[in-house]
Design an enzyme around this catalytic site. Structure first.
Site, short mmCIF file in Angstrom:
data_model
loop_
_atom_site.label_atom_id
_atom_site.label_comp_id
_atom_site.label_asym_id
_atom_site.label_seq_id
_atom_site.Cartn_x
_atom_site.Cartn_y
_atom_site.Cartn_z
N ARG A 259 0.87 -1.18 0.00
CA ARG A 259 0.00 0.00 0.00
C ARG A 259 0.90 1.23 0.00
NH1 ARG A 259 0.28 1.73 5.13
NH2 ARG A 259 0.17 0.11 6.71
N HIS A 263 -2.20 3.37 6.14
CA HIS A 263 -3.19 2.33 6.44
C HIS A 263 -4.60 2.91 6.32
CE1 HIS A 263 -5.12 -1.02 8.48
NE2 HIS A 263 -5.69 -0.15 9.27
N TYR A 272 6.88 4.09 10.91
CA TYR A 272 7.32 2.70 11.00
C TYR A 272 7.92 2.12 9.72
CZ TYR A 272 2.52 2.10 9.16
OH TYR A 272 1.39 2.19 8.42
C1 LIG Z 1 -10.83 -8.22 14.68
C2 LIG Z 1 -10.15 -6.90 14.46
N1 LIG Z 1 -9.04 -6.60 15.16
C3 LIG Z 1 -8.41 -5.42 14.96
C4 LIG Z 1 -8.90 -4.51 14.06
C5 LIG Z 1 -8.18 -3.19 13.80
N2 LIG Z 1 -7.50 -3.29 12.48
C6 LIG Z 1 -8.06 -2.79 11.38
S1 LIG Z 1 -7.13 -3.11 10.03
C7 LIG Z 1 -5.96 -3.90 10.93
C8 LIG Z 1 -4.74 -4.48 10.26
C9 LIG Z 1 -5.11 -5.42 9.20
O1 LIG Z 1 -3.95 -5.83 8.51
P1 LIG Z 1 -4.06 -6.78 7.26
O2 LIG Z 1 -4.98 -7.90 7.54
O3 LIG Z 1 -2.67 -7.11 6.83
O4 LIG Z 1 -4.78 -5.87 6.17
P2 LIG Z 1 -4.35 -4.44 5.61
O5 LIG Z 1 -4.95 -3.43 6.54
O6 LIG Z 1 -2.88 -4.38 5.55
O7 LIG Z 1 -4.99 -4.38 4.27
C10 LIG Z 1 -6.29 -3.92 12.27
C11 LIG Z 1 -5.48 -4.54 13.32
C12 LIG Z 1 -10.08 -4.87 13.37
N3 LIG Z 1 -10.63 -4.05 12.45
N4 LIG Z 1 -10.68 -6.06 13.56
#
Ligand SMILES: Cc1ncc(C[n+]2csc(CCOP(=O)(O)OP(=O)(O)O)c2C)c(N)n1
Length: 355
Positions: A259, A263, A272
């Protein structure tokens, strides 16, 4: 075909290089046609412009928190072009391009990020898409269930679901893969490995070298592809879709991507990750690669590029203006549609919210 790209042997499917040159296709490998590539390009430009406009809207105080797709467009656009329009599309929250490829309107998309519950009122028989899923990991199980239900009903429709690599740390990922393998469900699990789960790198999510190799433990193939190469995405998903439709079971696809933005608009990635890393990935921008290919093969001119960008930005602006003219968001709506009958705990929350 997947045997030739075993992630455990360090293999990766990549067809389009950064200069826009396409490698010879291995025999039997499905190919995105040039006509489709041009359509994909237009969708990716629109996705990029929408994304950039959304960030600008956020900075203007007109848009709440927004999750960016910039740099990941080839994954969901290529994938959605490789499945049928009536196959189930079960997204996470970074699949704007795929939604546009499915024909979802910009207004519908923007309504969601504006916080308007009506964004999720989509005619399911038209779009065959589940709502955007923000709880990380929850959506994969829905896709496995949908795929299995279609088989049970004697239909040949399959399901494709998306996740980030971080979602593989959630229990649901294991449950979804396990059931998909046991049931031989017609499902494609597409992991967009953008290397970061907010600020957490892959090395802190898993001791596995690749995400794709986890598939073998569940009894089905996993493949690692260049997710910034729309030709590789299309080919891999088409192979997986054919497999799923023929009753041969699931496939896990790990699309290596990045990306290029934050985020979400609430995040500051400079805290980071390094500028050098971002620069390296900017050079592999999926949109520029496809643009170079289309210019090289004379399907696109420099003037087309400028026009496409301008028209896409104008569409994004017009769609959001329309969203802002909608009646105000009603707080009750957030609670109203999750369950047929609202459980007591939610009723209490709603009362508290209203108070
Ligand atoms: C169950 C849950 N835990 C924590 C969050 C907060 N959160 C939103 S996105 C994210 C990271 C997700 O990373 P990834 O699966 O690699 O997807 P990306 O955001 O990089 O597309 C987190 C921890 C959430 N939305 N749902």
């Amino acid at each position: 075909m997947f045997e030739n790209y075993d992630p455990r042997e360090g293999r990766l499917l990549s067809l389009l290089d950064v200069t826009g040159k396409l490698a010879p296709f291995p025999p039997g490998m499905p190919r995105l046609t040039d006509e489709q590539a041009l359509a994909a390009y237009k969708t990716m430009v629109l996705s990029r412009q929408v994304d950039e406009w959304a960030v600008s809207l956020n900075r203007q105080g007109r848009m709440p928190t927004y999750a960016l797709n910039k740099g990941q467009e080839a994954n969901s656009v290529g994938a959605l072009m490789a499945v049928r329009p009536d196959d189930w599309f079960v997204p996470a929250f970074r699949e704007l391009g795929g939604m546009l490829a499915r024909g979802i309107s910009l207004k519908q998309y923007f309504l969601y990020w504006y916080g308007n519950e009506w964004a999720n009122h989509m005619p399911v028989d038209t779009y065959h898409m589940m709502p955007i899923s923000v709880p990380v990991g929850s959506q994969m199980l829905h896709a496995v269930g949908l795929a299995w239900a279609e088989r049970y009903k004697g239909n040949d429709r399959i399901a494709i679901t998306f996740m980030g690599e971080g979602a593989s740390s959630e229990g649901e990922f294991h449950e979804a893969c396990n059931l998909a393998g046991v049931w031989k469900a017609g499902v494609i699990i597409y992991a967009q490995n953008n290397h970061w789960s907010i600020s957490l790198p892959w090395s802190k999510q898993s001791a596995s070298k690749t995400l794709a190799e986890k598939a073998f433990a569940y009894g089905f193939p996993g493949i690692r592809i260049d997710g910034n190469d729309i030709f590789a995405v299309y080919s891999a998903v088409k192979l997986a879709a054919d497999r799923a439709r023929a009753g041969e079971g699931p496939t896990l696809i790990e699309g290596l991507t990045y990306r290029l933005g934050a985020h979400t608009t609430s995040d500051d990635p400079t805290k980071y990750r390094s500028d050098e890393e971002v620069k390296q990935w900017e050079a592999r921008d999926p949109l520029l690669r496809l643009e170079r290919y289309l210019i090289r093969t004379k399907h696109l001119t420099g003037e087309d590029v400028v026009r496409e960008r301008e028209q896409s930005l104008a569409s994004a602006q017009a769609a959001y203006d329309e969203v802002e003219r909608e009646p105000d968001v009603v707080v009750e709506d957030t609670f109203r549609y999750l369950y047929l009958e609202m459980p007591e705990i939610m009723q209490a929350q709603l009362e508290r919210r209203k108070a």
